[in-house]
Design a protein around this motif. Structure first.
Motif, mmCIF file in Angstrom:
data_model
loop_
_atom_site.group_PDB
_atom_site.id
_atom_site.type_symbol
_atom_site.label_atom_id
_atom_site.label_comp_id
_atom_site.label_asym_id
_atom_site.label_seq_id
_atom_site.Cartn_x
_atom_site.Cartn_y
_atom_site.Cartn_z
ATOM 1 N N ASP A 1 2.809 3.008 3.218
ATOM 2 C CA ASP A 1 2.910 2.012 4.282
ATOM 3 C C ASP A 1 4.325 2.050 4.874
ATOM 4 O O ASP A 1 5.289 1.666 4.206
ATOM 5 C CB ASP A 1 2.622 0.611 3.727
ATOM 6 C CG ASP A 1 2.696 -0.473 4.803
ATOM 7 O OD1 ASP A 1 3.046 -0.158 5.950
ATOM 8 O OD2 ASP A 1 2.404 -1.639 4.471
ATOM 9 N N THR B 1 -3.117 -0.358 6.902
ATOM 10 C CA THR B 1 -4.074 -0.689 5.858
ATOM 11 C C THR B 1 -4.391 0.505 4.969
ATOM 12 O O THR B 1 -4.900 0.338 3.861
ATOM 13 C CB THR B 1 -5.390 -1.193 6.478
ATOM 14 O OG1 THR B 1 -5.983 -0.130 7.235
ATOM 15 C CG2 THR B 1 -5.140 -2.379 7.390
ATOM 16 N N GLY B 2 -4.136 1.708 5.474
ATOM 17 C CA GLY B 2 -4.484 2.920 4.742
ATOM 18 C C GLY B 2 -5.934 3.302 4.890
ATOM 19 O O GLY B 2 -6.343 4.407 4.537
ATOM 20 N N ARG C 1 0.824 -1.203 0.000
ATOM 21 C CA ARG C 1 0.000 0.000 0.000
ATOM 22 C C ARG C 1 0.863 1.260 0.000
ATOM 23 O O ARG C 1 1.941 1.294 0.584
ATOM 24 C CB ARG C 1 -0.933 0.004 1.212
ATOM 25 C CG ARG C 1 -1.935 -1.133 1.216
ATOM 26 C CD ARG C 1 -2.762 -1.132 2.480
ATOM 27 N NE ARG C 1 -3.761 -2.198 2.481
ATOM 28 C CZ ARG C 1 -3.528 -3.438 2.890
ATOM 29 N NH1 ARG C 1 -2.330 -3.765 3.330
ATOM 30 N NH2 ARG C 1 -4.487 -4.346 2.849
ATOM 31 N N THR C 2 0.361 2.294 -0.628
ATOM 32 C CA THR C 2 1.052 3.578 -0.651
ATOM 33 C C THR C 2 1.184 4.120 0.771
ATOM 34 O O THR C 2 0.270 4.035 1.572
ATOM 35 C CB THR C 2 0.265 4.583 -1.517
ATOM 36 O OG1 THR C 2 0.070 4.018 -2.813
ATOM 37 C CG2 THR C 2 1.022 5.893 -1.630
#
Length: 516
Positions: A393, A435-436, A390-391
């Protein structure tokens, strides 16, 4: 405005600021305060382990019991022979090596009599042991890891550990040892011979800053480690001269004059409480040489030869478990008193692309992720090969697993009623990931309900939860009181193995089939 009025307003402002700071600290410690005074036995399930999608099959759990191994200095007694013997009671830490295919488990059945952190401080001459579990074998039981060359007369009270993989048949093991005279680290080289792992003692490490209140350890290289130190004021205090050196190295030359306060139990308790509030723990970077004078007697000065240490992180409330993320991008520590997990980004690098541990600013501003229990030990689970990252992270797809104590009264009750199946301390192990998005925990007693909020993008999700009492799970009796260590291999090759250890538990818990 008169001078008197001006002074009164200044005093009011200062008092208001102090009240605000106190209220903020109380809010930060609200979980700690609740866990220090409330029981969870009536609120927790008998036994819960995270369920899996139907196509992955049922999760299977069992307690693993090491066979009794004769040892004249062991605390436990083999019921068949009535002789002293080592066994897998009261295990503190567990570390999994996916490359070696083993888990190492540190156990000290005599913890009910000798506990350098909580007390009591009786019978330090009794000792514990380290065990090996071939966890990829679904029916394996742990076997004792003989520490060849370790002096028979020396204390051995193993706590935190770290495994450095060198090949599929070679590794270096580091074990924190809470001896009577002071905390040390034992270094041993492991080799697999005819399918069995054996250990050869290399040396003992001691340093007034590096191991003063050592709890957990993370290997960086063969001769380089990170060690968490809980606080200066300990239940069991080394000789005064060593405490004075610790204070001087932490706080400057004038601090050593206060060493005598830490030799008095009344003062020690107050200082320890203060350190837990303001953050008196630290992480030490320690380097050493293998070649060191051997000592038949226990000698802190001898063990300090060839050892160098300095602090790389400070102001940690009760620094406990430690791990490091892949690529050495983040150092992860458990803060038992906060309670929570702290992630320190590595921000200083050498030209060779390694963390520059000699730079005082090697670690940056920490990220705090609260936990719904007094966090004890932690482990980092690397991302799976095909996993989407994920971005933003910070863990780059890795996860952190942590275990700890959700109720101090329950833990204390069990410590005072060892052998009772009713007076048990509850257990809780969680997975922490970025998790974002905001997603919840589906355990019977939700982590969300206790935490009341997390930093944006983070999720704390239960892996295992129990009130500590024996329970029949899918036809098999299982139990896990007073959880303190956790390790997880969530791959198919590793059988989705989740291992949880308990501070006063009769045996470690192994659950297989936990893949997600």
């Amino acid at each position: 405005m008169t001078a008197g009025t001006s002074r009164a307003r200044i005093v009011q402002f200062v008092l208001a600021a102090l009240v605000a700071l106190f209220a903020l600290k109380a809010y930060e410690l609200r979980n700690s305060i609740m866990m220090m005074h409330t029981s969870t036995r009536t609120r927790f399930p008998g036994f819960y382990v995270r369920t899996q999608p139907h196509e992955l099959g049922a999760v299977r759990c069992r307690n693993v019991h090491g066979a009794y191994v004769p040892d004249a200095r062991a605390y436990s007694v083999d019921p068949a022979t009535q002789q002293a013997a080592q066994t897998t009671d009261s295990c503190e830490d567990v570390r999994i090596s996916t490359l070696l295919g083993i888990a190492v488990i540190s156990c000290d059945p005599g913890r009910v009599k000798w506990n350098a952190v909580m007390g009591p401080l009786d019978e330090p001459h009794k000792r514990g042991a380290v065990w090996v579990l071939d966890y990829k074998n679904a029916s394996a039981e742990p076997y004792l890891l003989a520490l060849e060359g370790f002096p028979d007369a020396h204390d051995f009270h193993p706590l935190g550990m770290s495994l450095l993989e060198l090949s599929e048949k070679l590794a270096r093991l580091f074990v924190v040892n809470h001896r009577a005279i002071g905390s040390t680290v034992e270094v041993a080289d492991l080799q697999k011979v005819h399918g069995v792992w054996r250990a050869r003692y290399v040396r003992t490490l001691y340093d007034t800053l590096g191991t003063h209140a050592a709890n957990s350890i993370q290997a960086l290289d063969r001769n380089e480690v990170l060690i968490t130190n809980m606080h200066v004021a300990q239940k069991r205090t080394p000789a005064l001269a060593y405490v004075a050196r610790t204070l001087e190295r932490l706080y400057g030359p004038h601090a050593k004059r206060f060493a005598h306060y830490l030799d008095d139990e009344r003062h020690k308790k107050r200082v320890r409480t203060l350190e837990s509030v303001v953050g008196g723990g630290w992480v030490a970077h320690v380097t050493f040489v293998d070649a060191a004078p051997a000592s038949a007697e226990e000698n802190l000065d001898t063990w300090s030869m060839g050892v160098e240490a300095h602090a790389v992180a400070r102001r940690i409330p009760f620094a406990n478990g430690i791990a490091i993320t892949p690529g050495h991008r983040y150092v992860v520590t458990a803060s038992t008193a906060l309670p929570g997990v702290l992630l320190f980004p590595v921000q200083r690098w050498t030209e060779q692309g390694d963390p520059d541990w000699q730079d005082p600013a090697v670690l940056g501003q920490r990220i705090v992720v609260p936990t719904p229990f007094f966090a004890d030990n932690v482990e980092v689970i690397p991302p799976k090969p095909a996993q989407r990252i994920r971005t933003n992270d910070p863990l780059a797809g890795a996860k952190v697993v942590a275990a700890g104590h959700p109720s101090l009264p329950d833990l204390t009750d069990m410590r005072h009623n060892i052998g009772s199946e009713e007076h048990r301390g509850a257990s809780w192990a969680v997975e922490i990931e970025y998790t974002g998005t905001d997603t919840g925990d589906d355990a019977p007693f939700s982590a969300d309900a206790r935490l009341g909020g997390l930093p944006r993008g983070w999720r704390v999700r239960t892996l295992m939860q129990t009130d500590g009492r024996p329970y029949t799970y899918l036809g098999r009796r299982v139990e896990m009181p007073t959880s303190c260590g956790v390790a997880w291999d969530n791959t198919g090759e590793g059988l989705g193995t989740l291992i949880v250890t308990g501070l006063y538990s009769p045996a470690p818990l192994v659950c297989q089939g936990v893949y997600q």
